[in-house]
Design an enzyme around this catalytic site. Sequence first.
Site, PDB file in Angstrom:
ATOM      1  N   TYR A 261      15.147 -32.753 -55.662  1.00  0.00           N
ATOM      2  CA  TYR A 261      15.530 -31.401 -56.096  1.00  0.00           C
ATOM      3  C   TYR A 261      16.494 -31.433 -57.291  1.00  0.00           C
ATOM      4  CZ  TYR A 261      13.611 -29.963 -51.545  1.00  0.00           C
ATOM      5  OH  TYR A 261      12.794 -29.763 -50.462  1.00  0.00           O
TER       6      TYR A 261
ATOM      7  N   LYS B 177      10.678 -43.108 -46.134  1.00  0.00           N
ATOM      8  CA  LYS B 177       9.255 -43.412 -46.354  1.00  0.00           C
ATOM      9  C   LYS B 177       9.220 -44.780 -47.045  1.00  0.00           C
ATOM     10  CE  LYS B 177       4.905 -42.087 -46.282  1.00  0.00           C
ATOM     11  NZ  LYS B 177       4.154 -42.024 -45.012  1.00  0.00           N
TER      12      LYS B 177
ATOM     13  N   ASP C  62       6.825 -39.221 -41.636  1.00  0.00           N
ATOM     14  CA  ASP C  62       5.662 -38.591 -41.006  1.00  0.00           C
ATOM     15  C   ASP C  62       5.729 -38.749 -39.487  1.00  0.00           C
ATOM     16  OD1 ASP C  62       5.444 -41.239 -41.743  1.00  0.00           O
ATOM     17  OD2 ASP C  62       3.320 -41.194 -42.208  1.00  0.00           O
TER      18      ASP C  62
ATOM     19  N   ASP D  99      15.291 -31.183 -45.725  1.00  0.00           N
ATOM     20  CA  ASP D  99      14.970 -29.760 -45.867  1.00  0.00           C
ATOM     21  C   ASP D  99      13.867 -29.385 -44.881  1.00  0.00           C
ATOM     22  OD1 ASP D  99      14.668 -27.217 -46.837  1.00  0.00           O
ATOM     23  OD2 ASP D  99      13.823 -27.787 -48.770  1.00  0.00           O
TER      24      ASP D  99
ATOM     25  N   ASP E 113      14.379 -27.614 -40.786  1.00  0.00           N
ATOM     26  CA  ASP E 113      13.737 -26.355 -40.406  1.00  0.00           C
ATOM     27  C   ASP E 113      12.846 -26.550 -39.180  1.00  0.00           C
ATOM     28  OD1 ASP E 113      14.930 -24.807 -42.277  1.00  0.00           O
ATOM     29  OD2 ASP E 113      13.093 -24.181 -43.298  1.00  0.00           O
TER      30      ASP E 113
END
Length: 365
Positions: A146, A195, A227, A251, A255
């Site tokens: 980001y 990852k 994942d 992020d 959520d």
Amino acid sequence: MKFNIGVIAGDGIGPEITDEAWKVLLKVGQVYGHEFVRTDILMGGCSIDACGEPLTQEAIDTAKAQDAVLMGSIGGNTSTSPWYKLPPEKRPEAGLLKIRKELGLFANLRPAYLYPQLAEACPLRSEVAKEGFDMLIMRELTGGLYFGDRYTKEVDGLMTAVDTLSYNETEIRRIAKRAFDVALKRRKKVTSVDKANVLDSSRLWRKITEEVAKDYPEVELSHMLVDNAAMQLVKDPAQFDVILTENMFGDILSDEASMVTGSIGMLASASLNESKFGLYEPSGGSAPDIAGQGIANPLATILSAAMMLRFSFDLDKEADAIEDAVRALLDDGIRTGDILPQSGDLTGITQVGTSGMGDAVCDRI
Ligand code: NAD
């Protein structure tokens, strides 16, 4: 002790829910002998209306001068509010991004706790939900994808977009330390999510996290690919204590973790900088659909205030008192509309509004 607290009430339900959190802080101060001094700070839509911009330099300076900041929520109805006809950098949310940057808030903490009393709101299968869960996601907030270089341009006749995911070892080390420090106050388990089978940034993340772990022999560190973490959060959430992860993975996973609790009005959060300073806010938004009706659930903001006592002021006993009061009032059947039993059976349940819920917490401290 005396603490200076900046209060960003914000927009929508923000002023209603922060007033209840402030009421609870005053009660804690009265019972435990602390003085909390409130300084109001404008940010978001209310600042656009008053000052023509979502966050003024004066507001930033005032926030920096506090020991911590408590926030409600900012923003309005994104389809109808005139704030969203402004260019993106003038909209309410731009204030939030700016204050996070100005205050150096690199660590975002989001607990996801399934209250047994609200287990039926959990969307997971009952045999998973009945185990309960109590995890905290530690998300890096100021680096990664980001904040990396990005551009869109034509390459060999094709429009091509590039985003850059970069982390240096200092950025990784400081967030990893935060995760281990918090784990020491909890069940002493850190799951670092990355990852590393594909990304260089994740391989460095893993290396530095393992180095930091050497300074915390009493904390157990494990690694999980993102994942798999997304699957494990719905398959077996009870396995997690502290989840440490980079900005974008955090992020998405935070959520997901919030939603498996099923109760947005209960979710606290904190964003911390290098020192003890933090900005504390509920995970939900400004809920313009119910603003001004006195029915919003203030518990997420009240629980955020408890996090402020614990992480910025080291007042663990006082934070426990708020969290225990919340558990006790749920046991007593006190509910705002958003956490009413979904079965419709209201036996033993007392429905209250925003201020009734604040009173219920104060009564139990
Ligand atoms: P929202 O979280 O405001 O509302 C989603 C739903 O949850 C609504 O039905 C709302 O009534 C309900 N809800 C939220 N908090 C509640 C509470 N405390 N008690 C009872 N019900 C509650 O999300 P949204 O509608 O997508 O966004 C509304 C505005 O909030 C937008 O402008 C958005 O940008 C902003 N927003 C701000 C923040 C922040 O300040 N950090 C975070 C998210 C969204």
